[in-house]
Design an enzyme around this catalytic site. Structure first.
Site, PDB file in Angstrom:
ATOM      1  N   CYS A  25      54.312 -45.854  76.418  1.00 31.85           N
ATOM      2  CA  CYS A  25      53.014 -45.592  75.777  1.00 31.85           C
ATOM      3  C   CYS A  25      51.866 -45.807  76.741  1.00 31.85           C
ATOM      4  O   CYS A  25      51.870 -46.776  77.496  1.00 31.85           O
ATOM      5  CB  CYS A  25      52.776 -46.555  74.615  1.00 31.85           C
ATOM      6  SG  CYS A  25      54.043 -46.526  73.380  1.00 31.85           S
TER       7      CYS A  25
ATOM      8  N   SER B  65      57.316 -48.853  75.713  1.00 32.53           N
ATOM      9  CA  SER B  65      57.546 -48.787  77.162  1.00 32.53           C
ATOM     10  C   SER B  65      56.944 -47.531  77.795  1.00 32.53           C
ATOM     11  O   SER B  65      56.594 -47.540  78.965  1.00 32.53           O
ATOM     12  CB  SER B  65      59.041 -48.808  77.429  1.00 32.53           C
ATOM     13  OG  SER B  65      59.655 -47.744  76.729  1.00 32.53           O
TER      14      SER B  65
END
Ligand code: XMP
Length: 479
Positions: free
Chosen positions: A305, A303
């Site tokens: 990245c 989430s």
């Protein structure tokens, strides 16, 4: 140029329902291996991120049947202390209770108790003979920090003790009879051999699903890197009783990671070792050949990245899990699907695709048990969730490890993650219950009784954006 294969992720597919064979979700087993030698009753691991897992999260998840992986962005001593907190959280006998000698001051004792988050400690002479107990009650209102703890403790002659080997039932009786909370176990010479506490006894019966080691202690994992002090860190964590080491770098298919795995194998022998992250069959094969007990899969699905955006590299998570799991299965090595899980349905899909466990960052980041404070914004509560390669996390790392770097220009840093807020979601216990309930239901929809059956029966159907839109609530005002 070769033809380009299609990479899929969770929202691109659904699992085709099959005739259900169980009457109740309670008849379904969610037991699954985390690694070659460790199994979980609930296939959930919390991510080794500094906004997700320290001891509080690890204790909660292990009690629920999963496992927490303590992050590595702290000193070796701190990471060891986090592991010890988990190992001491729940076993009816603490084998090596925390002790201090009587010449220590109240200041020393308070620091020690706060580091290890304990409410009491045994006071021993040289040689380990028990001479007293110091508890919160003994020091609550004492204002002189230089006072010796020998002057504050409850002395040996006022203590009830029992011999080593005291059974659970005997211990309960003694605690009840004397209305005490702590029962030191001492041998004939008076040397401390263990400690039983009423709180620990209560907890054993409360969590039948818990992930425990052979000595009845909660299991815990801890992360290490591939540079600097990683061997020393790995050794210290193993010594502290850490059940599994997770060698974790963003690009786990690298010479660095492979040689670090080999190094740890050579120096630490039979330690349980997970490594990652990878997203290909080759990466999986190389890690397995270097000696890992499980492979962590996921390059860029998380989430927080931005690896795929910043580098252009990555593989959509469902395809990555399928390819890595197919390769790992040849050697009987489990695969962990790490990142991008937003719902219980995603967990079912990841396991159906071949993963044995799912690792979650975001879903646990907003809970009571995650490290860090709650933030208020416009009347709502939030917690921080930050990528470990984000600018904020990088600055924190520099602050802790090499403050001189902060005096330099930080323009060389290329973040591969973001910092974000997530809504406060209450306890991780509730999140885990919802996720496991959904997974059980998913297994039932696939006509299976367990995760192995789920995998065997799994048939994916690719869907369109319209199919995904139809899958979510639509044409209603959700309340
Ligand atoms: P979720 O989606 O559960 O994913 O929040 C958690 C996983 O995300 C990975 N991670 C990162 N990946 N840059 C990345 O590319 C980052 O800064 C970062 N921080 C965490 C990691 O694998 C974690 O378990």
């Amino acid at each position: 140029m070769e033809s380009i294969p299609l990479g899929l992720t969770f929202d691109d597919v659904l699992l085709v329902p099959r005739r259900a064979v169980v009457r109740s979700r309670k008849d379904i087993s969610t037991r699954s291996p985390l690694s070659r030698h460790i199994a979980l009753n609930v296939p959930l691991a919390s991510a080794n991120m500094d906004t997700v897992t320290e001891s509080a999260m690890a204790i909660t998840l292990a009690r629920e049947g999963g496992i927490g992986i303590i992050h590595r962005f702290m000193s070796i001593e701190q990471e060891v202390a986090e592991v010890l907190r988990v190992k001491r959280a729940e076993s009816y006998v603490v084998d090596q209770p925390y002790t201090m000698t009587p010449d220590h001051t109240l200041r020393d004792a308070r620091e020690f108790m706060s580091l290890h988050r304990i409410t009491g400690l045994l006071v021993v002479e040289d040689g380990g003979r028990l001479i007293g107990i110091l508890t919160g009650r003994d020091i609550r209102f004492e204002s002189d920090p230089d006072k010796k703890i020998s002057k504050l403790m409850t002395p040996r002659e006022e203590l009830v003790t029992a011999p080593p080997g005291t059974s659970l039932e005997e211990a309960k009786k003694i605690l009840q009879k004397h209305k005490i909370e702590k029962l030191p176990l001492v041998d004939k010479e008076g040397v401390v051999r263990g400690l039983i506490t009423g709180k620990d006894i209560l907890k054993i019966t409360q969590f039948p699903q818990a992930t425990k080691d052979p000595r009845g202690r909660l299991r815990v994992g801890a992360a290490i890197g591939v540079k600097g002090d990683y061997i020393e860190r790995a050794g210290a964590l193993k010594k502290a009783g850490c059940d599994v080491l997770v060698l974790d770098i963003a690009h786990g298919h690298s010479d660095f990671a492979l040689s670090a795995v080999k190094d740890i194998r050579e120096r630490l022998g039979d330690v349980e070792l997970i490594a990652g992250n990878v997203a290909t069959a080759e990466g999986t094969r190389d890690l397995i050949n270097s000696g890992v007990d499980a492979v962590k899969v996921g390059v860029g699905p998380g989430s927080t990245c931005t690896t795929r955006i910043v580098t252009g590299a990555g593989v959509p998570q469902l395809t990555a899990v399928m390819e890595c799991a197919r390769e790992a299965e040849k050697k009987g090595v489990p695969v962990i699907a790490d990142g991008g899980i937003r719902t219980s349905g995603d967990i079912t899909k990841a396991l159906a695709a071949g993963a044995s466990t799912a690792m979650l960052g975001n879903l646990f980041a907003g809970t009571e048990e995650s490290p860090g404070v709650t933030i208020m914004r416009n009347g709502a509560r939030y917690k921080l969730n930050r990528g470990m390669a984000s600018m904020g996390a990088t600055i924190s790392r520099y602050q802790a490890e090499m403050p001189q770097m902060l005096e330099d220009d930080l323009t060389d840093v290329v973040p591969e993650g973001v910092e974000a807020m997530v809504p406060f979601r209450g306890s991780a216990v509730e999140i885990a219950h919802q996720l496991v309930g959904g997974l059980r239901s998913g297994i039932s929809y696939l006509g299976a009784r367990d995760i192995e059956g789920l995998r065997k029966n799994a048939k994916f159907v690719r869907i369109t954006e319209a199919g995904m839109k139809e899958s979510r609530p639509h044409d209603v005002d959700v309340i």
